[in-house]
Write an enzyme that holds these catalytic residues in place. Structure first.
Site, PDB file in Angstrom:
ATOM      1  N   LYS A  52       0.839  -1.205   0.000  1.00 45.24           N
ATOM      2  CA  LYS A  52       0.000   0.000   0.000  1.00 45.24           C
ATOM      3  C   LYS A  52       0.872   1.253   0.000  1.00 45.24           C
ATOM      4  CE  LYS A  52      -3.692  -2.605   2.171  1.00 45.24           C
ATOM      5  NZ  LYS A  52      -4.388  -3.018   3.393  1.00 45.24           N
ATOM      6  N   GLN A  96      -4.808  -1.721   9.577  1.00 45.58           N
ATOM      7  CA  GLN A  96      -4.533  -3.038   8.987  1.00 45.58           C
ATOM      8  C   GLN A  96      -5.038  -4.134   9.927  1.00 45.58           C
ATOM      9  OE1 GLN A  96      -3.222  -3.559   5.855  1.00 45.58           O
ATOM     10  NE2 GLN A  96      -3.703  -5.706   6.211  1.00 45.58           N
ATOM     11  N   ASP A 119     -11.341   2.524   3.855  1.00 46.72           N
ATOM     12  CA  ASP A 119     -11.565   1.078   3.778  1.00 46.72           C
ATOM     13  C   ASP A 119     -13.069   0.754   3.774  1.00 46.72           C
ATOM     14  OD1 ASP A 119      -9.502  -0.673   3.389  1.00 46.72           O
ATOM     15  OD2 ASP A 119      -8.900  -0.765   5.497  1.00 46.72           O
TER      16      ASP A 119
END
Ligand code: NAD
Length: 281
Positions: A52, A96, A119
């Site tokens: 990422k 994460q 997200d």
């Protein structure tokens, strides 16, 4: 049979995002910024965060990774999220997953400002997705829809069977398909006779994390196969949830692993972060 090339499409999307980001900077002085929270030493999580970060660098985004030890307290992570919520240089915040067991993940996801929730895991954005309103959509299922679109695969009126019902893959995948007028079935570990469901599918979308879960006897001829799974095989190679070699000849379209849904996920993260930056400009 045609391969759905997520690697090529993600490259094309990244180029567009980079160009749009440049334009945003010229017009407003704003550079999209992504903050990533990484807890512990899980090699897979570290690898995903690394990918990422590299993608942000390629697109000339600003990015920062907050690395925290495995035994970090809930309070410390919450303080970092609050700081990122208030930081005007940060447009997107990504936690994460998975997090260590002492951490209340739900509480953290709810703490992320919904307008920085790139997200799409905050209940606010989940609600907007299920009601068909604009918001942030989880990157993996969003990438799958973008891939289907690119190859002109219309899901309207099709039988779509989603295998796996997690909050980050299966459920948002089902919502997106339903919003696009597919007839959707969601299956999971407790589903009795999975094959009975997948055999009826025009499109099978599988994200279960089980090697060779979908075999050729489980799909009908001409089905579209989307393999979201990422698993490490005993020989060290990355494989999906589909027995690719034997299922591919029976399918009309199929995603490879690697090179299918994985790169699309990263491209959608950039796209969501740009969208956030545009809305904050
Ligand atoms: P998860 O463990 O949270 O959920 C797995 C889901 O699959 C559950 O709903 C479970 O009921 C179902 N399942 C498990 N075994 C099954 C079986 N035998 N039959 C039917 N259903 C079964 O996992 P997740 O986070 O949703 O991830 C799923 C897979 O997708 C993993 O392989 C993960 O690595 C991969 N993934 C890929 C990307 C990507 O970018 N391609 C992104 C996220 C996750």
């Amino acid at each position: 049979m045609q391969i759905l090339d997520g690697k090529a499409l993600s490259k094309k999307i990244e180029e567009q995002v980079t160009a749009d980001s440049k334009k945003l900077k010229q017009e407003t002085g704003r550079v999209p910024g992504l903050a990533v929270i990484l807890v512990g030493n899980d090699p897979a999580s570290q690898a995903y965060v690394g990918m990422k970060k590299k993608a942000c660098d390629r697109a000339h985004f600003y990015s920062v990774t907050h690395e925290m030890p495995e035994d970090i307290s809930q309070d410390a992570i919450e303080k970092t999220i609050e700081m990122m919520n208030d930081n005007p240089n940060i447009d997107g915040i990504l936690i994460q997953l998975p997090l260590p067991s002492q951490i209340d993940t739900t509480r953290l996801l709810e703490l992320v400002a919904p307008n920085k929730d790139v997200d799409g895991f905050h209940p606010y954005n989940v609600g907007r997705l299920t009601t068909g309103l604009d918001g942030f959509v989880p990157c993996t299922p969003l990438g799958v829809m973008r891939l289907l679109e690119e190859y002109d695969i219309d899901v309207q009126g099709k039988n779509a069977v989603v295998v796996g019902a997690s909050n980050i893959v299966g459920k948002p995948m089902a919502s997106l398909l339903l919003n696009a007028n597919a007839t959707v079935e969601v299956t999971h570990i407790y589903t009795d006779d999975l094959k009975k469901h997948t055999l009826n599918a025009d499109i099978v979308l599988v994200g279960a994390g089980v090697i060779d879960l979908i075999t050729k006897d489980m799909v009908k001829k001409g089905a579209v196969i989307i393999d979201i799974g990422i698993n490490r095989a005993s020989n060290g190679k990355l494989v999906g949830d589909v027995d690719f070699e034997n299922v591919a000849p029976k399918s009309s379209y199929i995603t490879p692993v690697p090179g299918g849904v994985g790169p699309m996920t990263i491209a959608m993260l950039l796209s969501n972060t740009l969208k956030a930056a545009q809305s904050h400009a």
